[in-house]
Write a protein that holds these residues in place. Structure first.
Motif, short mmCIF file in Angstrom:
data_model
loop_
_atom_site.label_atom_id
_atom_site.label_comp_id
_atom_site.label_asym_id
_atom_site.label_seq_id
_atom_site.Cartn_x
_atom_site.Cartn_y
_atom_site.Cartn_z
N LEU A 152 9.05 26.12 24.51
CA LEU A 152 9.32 24.94 24.90
C LEU A 152 9.53 23.36 24.57
CD1 LEU A 152 4.90 24.64 24.01
CD2 LEU A 152 5.66 24.56 26.85
N ALA A 153 10.27 23.87 23.14
CA ALA A 153 11.08 23.28 22.43
C ALA A 153 12.44 23.67 23.32
CB ALA A 153 11.02 23.20 21.36
N ARG A 154 12.19 24.47 23.61
CA ARG A 154 14.40 24.96 24.34
C ARG A 154 14.43 24.48 25.84
NH1 ARG A 154 16.22 29.34 28.07
NH2 ARG A 154 14.32 30.23 27.59
N ARG A 155 13.15 24.12 26.62
CA ARG A 155 12.76 24.22 27.46
C ARG A 155 12.44 21.97 28.25
NH1 ARG A 155 12.43 27.65 31.54
NH2 ARG A 155 13.09 29.51 31.21
N PHE A 156 11.54 21.58 27.00
CA PHE A 156 11.10 20.53 27.07
C PHE A 156 11.21 19.44 25.93
CE2 PHE A 156 8.05 23.50 29.29
CZ PHE A 156 8.30 23.01 30.97
N ASP A 157 11.13 17.70 25.81
CA ASP A 157 11.80 17.09 25.14
C ASP A 157 11.02 17.22 24.42
OD1 ASP A 157 9.66 16.29 26.80
OD2 ASP A 157 10.78 14.41 26.57
N ILE A 199 -11.47 22.02 26.00
CA ILE A 199 -9.78 21.50 26.28
C ILE A 199 -9.49 22.61 27.03
CG2 ILE A 199 -7.41 21.42 24.85
CD1 ILE A 199 -9.08 19.06 24.82
N LYS A 200 -9.44 23.81 27.11
CA LYS A 200 -7.98 24.54 27.57
C LYS A 200 -8.20 24.44 28.69
CE LYS A 200 -7.61 28.01 24.27
NZ LYS A 200 -8.09 29.38 23.43
N ALA A 201 -9.39 24.16 29.69
CA ALA A 201 -9.55 24.17 31.32
C ALA A 201 -9.54 22.95 31.56
CB ALA A 201 -11.09 24.63 31.72
N SER A 202 -8.94 22.20 30.86
CA SER A 202 -8.17 20.52 31.04
C SER A 202 -7.47 20.77 32.40
CB SER A 202 -8.35 19.67 29.83
OG SER A 202 -9.84 19.33 29.45
N PRO A 203 -7.23 19.71 33.51
CA PRO A 203 -6.62 20.21 33.65
C PRO A 203 -5.01 19.20 33.21
CG PRO A 203 -8.30 18.38 34.72
CD PRO A 203 -8.50 19.54 34.25
N LEU A 204 -4.45 18.86 34.32
CA LEU A 204 -3.01 18.09 33.45
C LEU A 204 -2.94 16.62 33.78
CD1 LEU A 204 0.25 20.95 34.14
CD2 LEU A 204 -1.02 20.15 32.20
N GLN A 213 6.40 15.12 34.16
CA GLN A 213 5.97 16.38 33.59
C GLN A 213 5.67 17.48 34.17
OE1 GLN A 213 4.84 14.41 29.30
NE2 GLN A 213 7.83 15.06 28.61
N GLN A 214 4.28 16.36 34.40
CA GLN A 214 3.25 17.22 35.52
C GLN A 214 3.59 18.20 36.14
OE1 GLN A 214 -0.43 14.87 35.54
NE2 GLN A 214 -0.49 14.01 34.21
N GLN A 215 4.17 17.49 37.22
CA GLN A 215 5.19 18.05 38.00
C GLN A 215 5.79 19.42 37.80
OE1 GLN A 215 4.32 17.53 41.42
NE2 GLN A 215 3.09 15.76 41.31
N GLN A 216 6.87 19.35 37.03
CA GLN A 216 7.11 20.28 36.39
C GLN A 216 7.06 21.31 35.94
OE1 GLN A 216 10.14 18.98 32.96
NE2 GLN A 216 11.64 20.58 32.99
N MET A 217 5.73 21.41 35.36
CA MET A 217 4.41 22.40 34.77
C MET A 217 3.99 23.38 36.18
SD MET A 217 4.19 22.25 31.20
CE MET A 217 5.04 21.61 30.30
N ILE A 218 3.57 22.10 36.78
CA ILE A 218 3.28 22.45 38.45
C ILE A 218 4.01 23.67 38.86
CG2 ILE A 218 2.58 22.35 40.52
CD1 ILE A 218 0.67 19.65 39.31
N ARG A 219 5.15 22.87 38.91
CA ARG A 219 6.32 24.05 39.46
C ARG A 219 6.54 24.92 38.52
NH1 ARG A 219 9.24 18.86 40.05
NH2 ARG A 219 10.85 18.82 38.59
N GLN A 273 -3.23 27.22 29.93
CA GLN A 273 -1.99 27.13 30.14
C GLN A 273 -0.93 27.57 29.06
OE1 GLN A 273 -2.31 26.85 34.38
NE2 GLN A 273 -2.71 28.88 34.17
N LEU A 274 -0.03 26.04 29.34
CA LEU A 274 0.49 24.71 28.26
C LEU A 274 -0.12 26.01 26.56
CD1 LEU A 274 2.73 23.21 28.39
CD2 LEU A 274 1.54 21.01 28.22
N LEU A 275 -0.97 25.09 26.50
CA LEU A 275 -0.92 25.51 24.95
C LEU A 275 -0.49 27.25 24.58
CD1 LEU A 275 -3.99 23.56 23.87
CD2 LEU A 275 -2.24 23.01 23.24
N ALA A 276 -0.80 28.04 25.62
CA ALA A 276 -0.19 29.59 25.89
C ALA A 276 1.19 29.72 25.68
CB ALA A 276 -1.29 29.97 26.46
N LEU A 277 1.73 28.81 25.55
CA LEU A 277 3.31 28.73 25.41
C LEU A 277 3.72 29.37 23.94
CD1 LEU A 277 4.15 27.19 28.90
CD2 LEU A 277 4.05 29.51 28.16
#
Length: 467
Positions: A204-209, A167-172, A181-187, A195-199
């Motif tokens: 995440l709640a402050r930056r995303f919906d 799961i951790k190695a899975s691409p977005l 959302q994927q483009q925002q993460m890539i930026r 990488q996303l789960l490590a945040l």
């Protein structure tokens, strides 16, 4: 620990159509969506270099002989439900994930199958019979299993560490995140789920919906993921859309055999049989046509039902070509094995009920009947039509000196005959002398044996011929 299996069918509608059409494996076929992009490809199209989401112009340049068919989401969901119904006998908890996925909960089935590998072997054998392409993977949550299945991870394991690492190695792009959302993460430099789960969740709640937090919570198993598990149908219902329209009713037997085989598998699993099928033929401009095919004995084998269906289809005029079939069985009954030939040296090739079913399929139900004796003296009133194979009253005298061919309305005698036996006096009810008849057996000059009678007015009539 909860364990789920996700089955993803990337080309379910196309595989279903091609499975029913013979000699189409080497023809490049693709399904296109409303944006005219390739959505599903068969093996021949993939071999030609076509890719998913490719435009029609590029596809035509690579494969000039490409055949295009419209993608029908409602048809794909019907096929998906059909697959789920066939897998239900092997797995109790199955949830639909339209338009192309099934979620199977496994932790309640592993003890029954004595482990994951035994369960997967039984499930894989059933999937191989369906001839649909599929991708799969286990996961600790439905979203985790789906994410891995979309990557064709094909992991069958209960090792939580291995599943988490995958799961951790899975691409977005393998997740449920939207394209923005994927483009925002890539930026932000985030390319994998790890990488996303490590945040931190607060960041995440402050930056995303909230949708992102809800998805990640269900992916990890922090939030409850409600699933609506499938309930088995009480009978059998399958719809089949043909790859090509068929105008010859006898050719319909080939795709129909596929549906009947699915019916046989379900009847075998339930140890049941059925007595009646309802076959519906669909036309593009004409009203649909329904055929009722019955078996007096009850059948479960596809070959037996196919023979009955073919007899009705042989002489069936079609108003226009057929583009779809639907087979319905509303009621199942327990199988009843015949033991009549247990002590016989040779088994009968066909029982009386099977013969009756074939005759009714060929001639129609109204054309096949039985014969029972009535308490009447006149020959035309001494018998009556009844239901087939119904035992009526018997009389030894009914077989004595009676012709094989009886005329419904007696005809006047117009030729010379030689009387060899008689008379036998028969009278109607009440022994009315005016209605009495004296029957004789005579032979004409052509050598035919006639059954004659003379009435009270001394008039002679022919009432039958002896064989």
């Amino acid at each position: 620990m909860a364990l789920f299996l996700y089955l993803h069918f990337p080309a379910l509608q196309l595989d279903n159509l091609q499975h029913l059409a013979e000699n189409s494996q080497h023809v490049a076929i693709a399904l296109v969506d409303q944006q005219h992009q390739l959505l599903q490809l068969n093996k021949a199209a993939l071999t030609a270099g076509l890719k998913l989401q490719m435009g029609l112009a590029s596809a035509a340049a690579l494969c000039p002989d490409l055949q295009l068919l419209p993608y029908q989401p409602e048809q794909q969901v019907k096929v998906l439900k059909s697959v789920a119904q066939q897998l239900y006998q092997l797995s109790a908890d199955i949830a639909l994930d339209p338009p192309s996925g099934l979620i199977l909960r496994l932790d309640g089935m592993l003890q029954l199958y004595d482990g994951l590998q035994s369960y997967w072997q039984a499930l894989n054998e059933q999937l191989a019979m369906l001839a649909y392409r599929y991708q799969y993977s286990c996961g600790a949550t439905p979203y985790a299993a789906k994410c891995l299945a979309y990557q064709q991870a094909n992991l069958i394991t209960t090792d939580n560490a291995s599943l988490l690492a995958a799961i951790k190695a899975s691409p977005l792009k393998a997740t449920e995140l939207t394209e923005p959302q994927q483009q925002q993460m890539i930026r932000l430099g985030i390319h994998t789920l790890g990488q996303l789960l490590a945040l931190p969740p607060a960041e995440l709640a402050r930056r995303f919906d909230s949708q992102l937090l809800s998805y990640l919570g269900r992916l990890r198993g922090d939030y409850y993921h409600a699933l609506e598990y499938l309930q088995p149908d009480p009978g059998f219902s399958r719809y089949l859309e043909l790859l090509y329209d068929i105008s010859d009713s006898t050719v319909l037997a080939k795709p129909l055999a596929k549906l009947l085989l699915q019916l046989e598998q379900q009847l075998n699993r339930a140890n049941c049989q059925c007595y009646q099928l309802l076959l519906t033929l669909f036309f593009r401009d004409s009203p649909q046509l329904q055929l009722s095919i019955g078996s007096a004995q009850g059948e479960y084998k596809a070959t037996a039902w196919l023979q009955l269906c073919q007899l009705q289809l042989e002489n069936l005029p079609l108003p226009e070509p057929v583009y779809g079939l639907q087979l319905d069985v509303n009621h199942f009954a327990g199988q009843q094995r015949s033991t009549g030939a247990l002590f016989e040296q040779q088994d009968a090739r066909m029982s009386a009920l099977q013969l009756l079913s074939l005759l009714q399929a060929r001639l129609g139900r109204s054309a096949v009947s039985g014969l029972t004796l009535q308490n009447q003296h006149l020959p035309e009133q001494a018998s009556q039509r009844c239901l087939p194979l119904v035992k009526g009253q018997t009389s030894p005298s009914a077989l004595v000196l009676r012709p094989a061919f009886l005329i419904l309305k007696p005809e006047p005698l117009t030729e010379p005959v030689t009387i060899s036996q008689g008379p036998e006096r028969l009278c109607p009810d009440g022994w009315q002398l005016t209605g009495q008849r004296d029957y004789y057996i005579g032979r004409n000059q052509q050598g035919q044996w006639l059954w004659l009678f003379r009435n009270a007015r001394q008039q002679w009539f022919v009432h039958g011929w002896f064989s």
